[in-house]
Structure formats: C-alpha cells, structure tokens
Design a protein around this motif. Structure first.
Motif, PDB file in Angstrom:
ATOM      1  N   LEU A  18       0.834  -1.302  -0.126  1.00  0.00           N
ATOM      2  CA  LEU A  18       0.074  -0.012  -0.105  1.00  0.00           C
ATOM      3  C   LEU A  18       0.998   1.366   0.012  1.00  0.00           C
ATOM      4  N   GLU A  19       0.590   2.238  -1.005  1.00  0.00           N
ATOM      5  CA  GLU A  19       1.609   3.202  -1.348  1.00  0.00           C
ATOM      6  C   GLU A  19       0.505   4.439  -0.706  1.00  0.00           C
ATOM      7  N   ALA A  20       1.365   4.916   0.472  1.00  0.00           N
ATOM      8  CA  ALA A  20       0.471   6.064   1.020  1.00  0.00           C
ATOM      9  C   ALA A  20       0.758   7.537   0.510  1.00  0.00           C
ATOM     10  N   GLU A  21       2.111   7.655  -0.237  1.00  0.00           N
ATOM     11  CA  GLU A  21       2.375   8.872  -0.645  1.00  0.00           C
ATOM     12  C   GLU A  21       1.389   9.739  -1.430  1.00  0.00           C
ATOM     13  N   LYS A  22       0.285   9.255  -1.952  1.00  0.00           N
ATOM     14  CA  LYS A  22      -0.775  10.095  -2.947  1.00  0.00           C
ATOM     15  C   LYS A  22      -1.907  10.189  -1.899  1.00  0.00           C
ATOM     16  N   LEU A  23      -1.859   9.808  -0.585  1.00  0.00           N
ATOM     17  CA  LEU A  23      -2.994   9.886   0.412  1.00  0.00           C
ATOM     18  C   LEU A  23      -2.796  11.139   1.296  1.00  0.00           C
ATOM     19  N   GLN A  24      -3.722  11.830   1.338  1.00  0.00           N
ATOM     20  CA  GLN A  24      -3.689  12.881   2.433  1.00  0.00           C
ATOM     21  C   GLN A  24      -3.800  12.250   3.958  1.00  0.00           C
ATOM     22  N   SER A  25      -3.388  13.027   5.115  1.00  0.00           N
ATOM     23  CA  SER A  25      -3.782  12.472   6.312  1.00  0.00           C
ATOM     24  C   SER A  25      -5.115  12.257   6.702  1.00  0.00           C
ATOM     25  N   GLY A  26      -5.414  11.003   7.218  1.00  0.00           N
ATOM     26  CA  GLY A  26      -7.051  10.724   7.681  1.00  0.00           C
ATOM     27  C   GLY A  26      -7.120   9.228   7.461  1.00  0.00           C
ATOM     28  N   ALA A  27      -8.133   9.018   7.794  1.00  0.00           N
ATOM     29  CA  ALA A  27      -8.920   7.694   7.823  1.00  0.00           C
ATOM     30  C   ALA A  27      -9.270   6.965   6.305  1.00  0.00           C
ATOM     31  N   TYR A  28      -8.870   5.831   6.181  1.00  0.00           N
ATOM     32  CA  TYR A  28      -9.113   5.297   4.691  1.00  0.00           C
ATOM     33  C   TYR A  28      -9.630   3.676   5.132  1.00  0.00           C
ATOM     34  N   PHE A  29     -10.293   3.036   4.244  1.00  0.00           N
ATOM     35  CA  PHE A  29     -10.561   1.667   4.290  1.00  0.00           C
ATOM     36  C   PHE A  29      -9.991   0.958   2.790  1.00  0.00           C
ATOM     37  N   LEU A  30      -9.274  -0.151   3.187  1.00  0.00           N
ATOM     38  CA  LEU A  30      -9.076  -1.023   2.219  1.00  0.00           C
ATOM     39  C   LEU A  30      -9.975  -2.100   1.893  1.00  0.00           C
ATOM     40  N   VAL A  31     -10.520  -2.163   0.658  1.00  0.00           N
ATOM     41  CA  VAL A  31     -11.747  -3.198   0.529  1.00  0.00           C
ATOM     42  C   VAL A  31     -11.240  -4.312  -0.486  1.00  0.00           C
ATOM     43  N   VAL A  32     -11.235  -5.553   0.028  1.00  0.00           N
ATOM     44  CA  VAL A  32     -10.879  -6.629  -1.035  1.00  0.00           C
ATOM     45  C   VAL A  32     -12.380  -7.481  -1.318  1.00  0.00           C
ATOM     46  N   THR A  33     -12.254  -7.576  -2.477  1.00  0.00           N
ATOM     47  CA  THR A  33     -13.715  -8.117  -3.219  1.00  0.00           C
ATOM     48  C   THR A  33     -13.080  -9.266  -3.882  1.00  0.00           C
ATOM     49  N   GLN A  34     -13.579 -10.400  -3.670  1.00  0.00           N
ATOM     50  CA  GLN A  34     -13.644 -11.664  -4.623  1.00  0.00           C
ATOM     51  C   GLN A  34     -14.977 -12.238  -4.644  1.00  0.00           C
ATOM     52  N   GLY A  35     -15.504 -12.444  -5.860  1.00  0.00           N
ATOM     53  CA  GLY A  35     -16.697 -12.665  -6.038  1.00  0.00           C
ATOM     54  C   GLY A  35     -17.774 -12.256  -5.209  1.00  0.00           C
ATOM     55  N   ASP A  36     -18.593 -13.008  -4.151  1.00  0.00           N
ATOM     56  CA  ASP A  36     -19.459 -12.343  -3.495  1.00  0.00           C
ATOM     57  C   ASP A  36     -18.916 -11.914  -2.011  1.00  0.00           C
ATOM     58  N   ALA A  37     -17.620 -12.178  -1.621  1.00  0.00           N
ATOM     59  CA  ALA A  37     -16.926 -11.871  -0.554  1.00  0.00           C
ATOM     60  C   ALA A  37     -16.291 -10.738  -0.384  1.00  0.00           C
ATOM     61  N   ARG A  38     -16.415  -9.749   0.559  1.00  0.00           N
ATOM     62  CA  ARG A  38     -15.981  -8.874   0.554  1.00  0.00           C
ATOM     63  C   ARG A  38     -15.200  -8.686   2.257  1.00  0.00           C
ATOM     64  N   ARG A  39     -13.870  -8.189   2.154  1.00  0.00           N
ATOM     65  CA  ARG A  39     -13.234  -7.686   3.498  1.00  0.00           C
ATOM     66  C   ARG A  39     -12.917  -6.612   3.589  1.00  0.00           C
ATOM     67  N   VAL A  40     -13.091  -5.805   4.783  1.00  0.00           N
ATOM     68  CA  VAL A  40     -12.642  -4.336   4.677  1.00  0.00           C
ATOM     69  C   VAL A  40     -11.719  -4.158   6.173  1.00  0.00           C
ATOM     70  N   ALA A  41     -10.660  -3.300   5.857  1.00  0.00           N
ATOM     71  CA  ALA A  41      -9.743  -3.181   6.875  1.00  0.00           C
ATOM     72  C   ALA A  41      -9.692  -1.769   6.906  1.00  0.00           C
ATOM     73  N   ARG A  42      -9.517  -1.161   8.030  1.00  0.00           N
ATOM     74  CA  ARG A  42      -9.500   0.230   8.401  1.00  0.00           C
ATOM     75  C   ARG A  42      -8.007   0.768   8.433  1.00  0.00           C
ATOM     76  N   PHE A  43      -7.457   1.702   8.109  1.00  0.00           N
ATOM     77  CA  PHE A  43      -6.328   2.323   8.273  1.00  0.00           C
ATOM     78  C   PHE A  43      -6.144   3.903   8.233  1.00  0.00           C
ATOM     79  N   THR A  44      -5.111   4.502   8.856  1.00  0.00           N
ATOM     80  CA  THR A  44      -4.943   5.665   9.168  1.00  0.00           C
ATOM     81  C   THR A  44      -3.519   6.101   8.383  1.00  0.00           C
ATOM     82  N   VAL A  45      -3.526   7.343   7.719  1.00  0.00           N
ATOM     83  CA  VAL A  45      -2.423   8.024   7.178  1.00  0.00           C
ATOM     84  C   VAL A  45      -2.175   9.265   7.995  1.00  0.00           C
ATOM     85  N   GLU A  46      -0.794   9.175   8.517  1.00  0.00           N
ATOM     86  CA  GLU A  46      -0.443  10.327   9.497  1.00  0.00           C
ATOM     87  C   GLU A  46       0.500  11.407   8.542  1.00  0.00           C
TER      88      GLU A  46
END
Length: 82
Positions: free
Chosen positions: A54-82
């Motif tokens: 995950l390359e954060a250099e193009k993201l501003q400081s704040g909260a984000y979600f990483l969403v991984v989708t495969q077929g009908d399955a979806r996983r979400v992980a929260r992360f923060t950029v400082e």
C-alpha cells in the motif's frame, strides 16, 4: 475466512505499508483504497501473493478503508495515514 492485516498502521504519509492476509488465496481479487466519504481512490488486482504493498504517498492524512472483493466475498480493513 480471510483476515487482513495492515502494517504499520498508522501509515506514514511518505511511506508504504504491507497488507498481509491469512486464509484462502486472494488471486484475482479487487483491492480498493476508499476514503471516509466512500470515494474509490485507487483500484488494483491482487496478483496472488500473500502480501500487497500500500503506497500512502498519494493520500492525505486521515482515515481510509482497504476493501478486498472476490466474487461475493468482501473484506474491509481500516487504516490511518499520518
């Protein structure tokens, strides 16, 4: 069941983080970085490796979600950029 881990979290705005997973293969899954307003900022395809960078250099400081989708399955992980 798939478990996503983002390390380090929070992520430095000038750095990268490694997303690791445990569980079934995610090869071909869609990986999206989504901001708090639900806007998709980046979209990629997981190549099948057990980790994704995950390359954060193009993201501003704040909260984000990483969403991984495969077929009908979806996983979400929260992360923060400082």
């Amino acid at each position: 069941d798939v478990d996503l881990q983002i390390q380090p979290n929070p992520v430095s705005a000038t750095g990268t983080a490694v997303v690791r997973f445990t569980g079934p293969s995610l090869q071909g899954a869609t990986v999206e970085v989504v901001d708090i307003l639900g806007r998709v900022l980046t979209k990629d395809i997981w190549t099948g490796a057990s980790a994704w960078t995950l390359e954060a250099e193009k993201l501003q400081s704040g909260a984000y979600f990483l969403v991984v989708t495969q077929g009908d399955a979806r996983r979400v992980a929260r992360f923060t950029v400082e």
